[in-house]
Design a protein around this motif. Sequence first.
Motif, PDB file in Angstrom:
ATOM      1  N   GLN A 153       0.818  -1.218   0.000  1.00 30.56           N
ATOM      2  CA  GLN A 153       0.000   0.000   0.000  1.00 30.56           C
ATOM      3  C   GLN A 153       0.849   1.264   0.000  1.00 30.56           C
ATOM      4  OE1 GLN A 153       0.393  -1.954   2.638  1.00 30.56           O
ATOM      5  NE2 GLN A 153       0.814  -0.710   4.446  1.00 30.56           N
ATOM      6  N   ASN A 154       2.133   1.127   0.315  1.00 31.45           N
ATOM      7  CA  ASN A 154       3.024   2.285   0.360  1.00 31.45           C
ATOM      8  C   ASN A 154       3.868   2.442  -0.903  1.00 31.45           C
ATOM      9  OD1 ASN A 154       2.171   3.104   2.922  1.00 31.45           O
ATOM     10  ND2 ASN A 154       3.569   1.681   3.924  1.00 31.45           N
ATOM     11  N   PHE A 155       3.475   1.739  -1.962  1.00 31.67           N
ATOM     12  CA  PHE A 155       4.116   1.900  -3.261  1.00 31.67           C
ATOM     13  C   PHE A 155       3.186   2.698  -4.170  1.00 31.67           C
ATOM     14  CE2 PHE A 155       6.282  -1.633  -1.441  1.00 31.67           C
ATOM     15  CZ  PHE A 155       7.506  -1.773  -2.080  1.00 31.67           C
ATOM     16  N   THR A 156       3.746   3.604  -4.926  1.00 34.84           N
ATOM     17  CA  THR A 156       2.944   4.347  -5.893  1.00 34.84           C
ATOM     18  C   THR A 156       2.677   3.475  -7.120  1.00 34.84           C
ATOM     19  OG1 THR A 156       4.849   5.259  -7.071  1.00 34.84           O
ATOM     20  CG2 THR A 156       4.047   6.502  -5.150  1.00 34.84           C
ATOM     21  N   VAL A 157       1.775   3.937  -7.965  1.00 36.13           N
ATOM     22  CA  VAL A 157       1.511   3.232  -9.219  1.00 36.13           C
ATOM     23  C   VAL A 157       2.798   3.100 -10.028  1.00 36.13           C
ATOM     24  CG1 VAL A 157       0.343   3.395 -11.456  1.00 36.13           C
ATOM     25  CG2 VAL A 157      -0.921   3.880  -9.352  1.00 36.13           C
ATOM     26  N   GLN A 158       3.576   4.166 -10.079  1.00 39.84           N
ATOM     27  CA  GLN A 158       4.814   4.144 -10.866  1.00 39.84           C
ATOM     28  C   GLN A 158       5.819   3.144 -10.300  1.00 39.84           C
ATOM     29  OE1 GLN A 158       3.291   6.928  -9.745  1.00 39.84           O
ATOM     30  NE2 GLN A 158       2.451   7.631 -11.714  1.00 39.84           N
ATOM     31  N   GLU A 159       5.913   3.066  -8.982  1.00 42.10           N
ATOM     32  CA  GLU A 159       6.851   2.120  -8.368  1.00 42.10           C
ATOM     33  C   GLU A 159       6.419   0.680  -8.618  1.00 42.10           C
ATOM     34  OE1 GLU A 159       8.465   4.870  -4.653  1.00 42.10           O
ATOM     35  OE2 GLU A 159       6.579   3.768  -4.471  1.00 42.10           O
ATOM     36  N   LEU A 160       5.122   0.415  -8.509  1.00 40.03           N
ATOM     37  CA  LEU A 160       4.646  -0.939  -8.779  1.00 40.03           C
ATOM     38  C   LEU A 160       4.803  -1.290 -10.255  1.00 40.03           C
ATOM     39  CD1 LEU A 160       1.474  -1.161  -6.510  1.00 40.03           C
ATOM     40  CD2 LEU A 160       3.688  -2.261  -6.173  1.00 40.03           C
ATOM     41  N   ARG A 161       4.573  -0.328 -11.122  1.00 36.82           N
ATOM     42  CA  ARG A 161       4.780  -0.586 -12.551  1.00 36.82           C
ATOM     43  C   ARG A 161       6.238  -0.950 -12.818  1.00 36.82           C
ATOM     44  NH1 ARG A 161       2.989   3.934 -14.673  1.00 36.82           N
ATOM     45  NH2 ARG A 161       0.931   3.149 -15.262  1.00 36.82           N
ATOM     46  N   LYS A 162       7.152  -0.253 -12.167  1.00 36.89           N
ATOM     47  CA  LYS A 162       8.576  -0.542 -12.342  1.00 36.89           C
ATOM     48  C   LYS A 162       8.884  -1.988 -11.963  1.00 36.89           C
ATOM     49  CE  LYS A 162      11.528   2.462 -10.653  1.00 36.89           C
ATOM     50  NZ  LYS A 162      12.433   3.147  -9.676  1.00 36.89           N
ATOM     51  N   ILE A 176       1.646  -7.939  -0.771  1.00 38.71           N
ATOM     52  CA  ILE A 176       1.041  -7.919   0.559  1.00 38.71           C
ATOM     53  C   ILE A 176       0.804  -6.476   0.972  1.00 38.71           C
ATOM     54  CG2 ILE A 176       1.407  -8.505   2.979  1.00 38.71           C
ATOM     55  CD1 ILE A 176       3.364 -10.682   1.975  1.00 38.71           C
ATOM     56  N   GLY A 177      -0.424  -6.154   1.323  1.00 34.49           N
ATOM     57  CA  GLY A 177      -0.700  -4.789   1.746  1.00 34.49           C
ATOM     58  C   GLY A 177      -1.947  -4.702   2.596  1.00 34.49           C
ATOM     59  N   HIS A 178      -2.194  -3.499   3.079  1.00 38.77           N
ATOM     60  CA  HIS A 178      -3.379  -3.213   3.897  1.00 38.77           C
ATOM     61  C   HIS A 178      -3.859  -1.824   3.503  1.00 38.77           C
ATOM     62  CE1 HIS A 178      -6.235  -2.654   6.956  1.00 38.77           C
ATOM     63  NE2 HIS A 178      -5.478  -2.651   8.037  1.00 38.77           N
ATOM     64  N   SER A 179      -4.972  -1.776   2.809  1.00 37.81           N
ATOM     65  CA  SER A 179      -5.472  -0.496   2.305  1.00 37.81           C
ATOM     66  C   SER A 179      -5.889   0.451   3.422  1.00 37.81           C
ATOM     67  CB  SER A 179      -6.653  -0.729   1.353  1.00 37.81           C
ATOM     68  OG  SER A 179      -7.708  -1.412   2.011  1.00 37.81           O
ATOM     69  N   GLY A 180      -5.981  -0.067   4.640  1.00 37.82           N
ATOM     70  CA  GLY A 180      -6.338   0.777   5.777  1.00 37.82           C
ATOM     71  C   GLY A 180      -5.148   1.385   6.489  1.00 37.82           C
ATOM     72  N   GLN A 181      -3.929   1.071   6.040  1.00 39.48           N
ATOM     73  CA  GLN A 181      -2.732   1.602   6.701  1.00 39.48           C
ATOM     74  C   GLN A 181      -1.749   2.129   5.656  1.00 39.48           C
ATOM     75  OE1 GLN A 181      -0.957  -1.019   9.598  1.00 39.48           O
ATOM     76  NE2 GLN A 181      -2.782  -1.059  10.878  1.00 39.48           N
ATOM     77  N   ILE A 182      -2.151   3.174   4.973  1.00 36.95           N
ATOM     78  CA  ILE A 182      -1.328   3.765   3.919  1.00 36.95           C
ATOM     79  C   ILE A 182      -0.516   4.919   4.508  1.00 36.95           C
ATOM     80  CG2 ILE A 182      -1.347   4.924   1.682  1.00 36.95           C
ATOM     81  CD1 ILE A 182      -3.979   3.489   1.073  1.00 36.95           C
ATOM     82  N   ASP A 183       0.799   4.864   4.352  1.00 41.81           N
ATOM     83  CA  ASP A 183       1.691   5.868   4.932  1.00 41.81           C
ATOM     84  C   ASP A 183       2.117   6.946   3.947  1.00 41.81           C
ATOM     85  OD1 ASP A 183       1.711   4.547   7.427  1.00 41.81           O
ATOM     86  OD2 ASP A 183       3.225   3.150   6.697  1.00 41.81           O
ATOM     87  N   ALA A 186      -2.865   8.885   0.199  1.00 45.53           N
ATOM     88  CA  ALA A 186      -3.684   7.755  -0.253  1.00 45.53           C
ATOM     89  C   ALA A 186      -3.926   7.767  -1.756  1.00 45.53           C
ATOM     90  CB  ALA A 186      -5.012   7.752   0.502  1.00 45.53           C
ATOM     91  N   ALA A 187      -4.058   8.945  -2.323  1.00 51.43           N
ATOM     92  CA  ALA A 187      -4.331   9.041  -3.758  1.00 51.43           C
ATOM     93  C   ALA A 187      -3.158   8.550  -4.601  1.00 51.43           C
ATOM     94  CB  ALA A 187      -4.670  10.481  -4.131  1.00 51.43           C
ATOM     95  N   LYS A 188      -1.963   8.490  -4.003  1.00 52.29           N
ATOM     96  CA  LYS A 188      -0.781   8.053  -4.749  1.00 52.29           C
ATOM     97  C   LYS A 188      -0.545   6.546  -4.654  1.00 52.29           C
ATOM     98  CE  LYS A 188       1.843  12.378  -4.513  1.00 52.29           C
ATOM     99  NZ  LYS A 188       3.141  13.005  -4.151  1.00 52.29           N
ATOM    100  N   SER A 189      -1.217   5.880  -3.728  1.00 56.76           N
ATOM    101  CA  SER A 189      -0.989   4.447  -3.544  1.00 56.76           C
ATOM    102  C   SER A 189      -1.442   3.669  -4.774  1.00 56.76           C
ATOM    103  CB  SER A 189      -1.741   3.942  -2.312  1.00 56.76           C
ATOM    104  OG  SER A 189      -1.628   2.530  -2.211  1.00 56.76           O
ATOM    105  N   GLY A 190      -0.587   2.762  -5.226  1.00 54.15           N
ATOM    106  CA  GLY A 190      -0.932   1.946  -6.386  1.00 54.15           C
ATOM    107  C   GLY A 190      -1.502   0.590  -6.038  1.00 54.15           C
ATOM    108  N   PHE A 191      -1.638   0.304  -4.750  1.00 51.61           N
ATOM    109  CA  PHE A 191      -2.041  -1.036  -4.312  1.00 51.61           C
ATOM    110  C   PHE A 191      -3.441  -1.400  -4.805  1.00 51.61           C
ATOM    111  CE2 PHE A 191      -3.524  -3.686  -0.498  1.00 51.61           C
ATOM    112  CZ  PHE A 191      -3.063  -4.869  -1.040  1.00 51.61           C
ATOM    113  N   VAL A 192      -4.437  -0.639  -4.408  1.00 55.68           N
ATOM    114  CA  VAL A 192      -5.811  -0.945  -4.815  1.00 55.68           C
ATOM    115  C   VAL A 192      -5.996  -0.789  -6.323  1.00 55.68           C
ATOM    116  CG1 VAL A 192      -8.236  -0.261  -4.579  1.00 55.68           C
ATOM    117  CG2 VAL A 192      -6.786  -0.465  -2.538  1.00 55.68           C
TER     118      VAL A 192
END
Length: 226
Positions: A153-162, A176-183, A186-192
């Motif tokens: 959940q703490n990776f951006t879309v760009q980081e996950l794409r990489k 592995i992530g938890h959408s309820g604990q984004i550091d 939130a709009a930048k998280s690529g997890f969901v």
Amino acid sequence: MPLAENNLLFGFAPRLTAEQREYVDAIFDYQLVMVNAKAGTGKTTLAVACAKLFKQPLTYIFNPVQESAMGFRPGTQSEKESIYHQPLIDALLEINENPAQCVYNEEALVNEAIRRKVSMKRVMDSIWCYPKTPLFLRGTNLKDMTIIIDECQNFTVQELRKIFTRVHDSCKVICIGHSGQIDIPAAKSGFVPYMEHFRSQPYCKILTLSKNFRGELANWADSFQG
């Protein structure tokens, strides 16, 4: 094939909940597993246990979300990054692995080789876990390995794409992530977004783990909606 019925998974198999069993079986059955799991659900421990059974290198990808401050803290790069390895270390201890003997740390390996008066190759023989950050993945290939992306959940879309665009089909990937604990914002998280992107793909399984085994206090804290 799911986890074999006679495989005890380092003693965890008889104690798995239905959710955890589905998670473990998915790791065996699918190339990509993405799990949205509360804290204390055993998500990292079970992923590392499965990775050990695959008998191939494990690349453990973590994101130092406070990286801007890391340069100002005392210690070497390895020492600064080691705080992000703790979930991996804890998981290895749960399956009776000695982190000092199986986690790659160049400085520690050099010191161990000097202490034992042996070659680096000799001390590398037992290494199978390789912690990495997405900062150093540009231009690399990820093949013939198990990949765990922790705190996804703490990776951006760009980081996950990489990361995803460097994965060969010879890999298994566990996000592995938890959408309820984004550091991060939130709009930048690529997890969901990436869970939704992969949801329809036949090689991907999307799961949730809801039972926090740490106890009443931890469960009640996680239920806070503020």
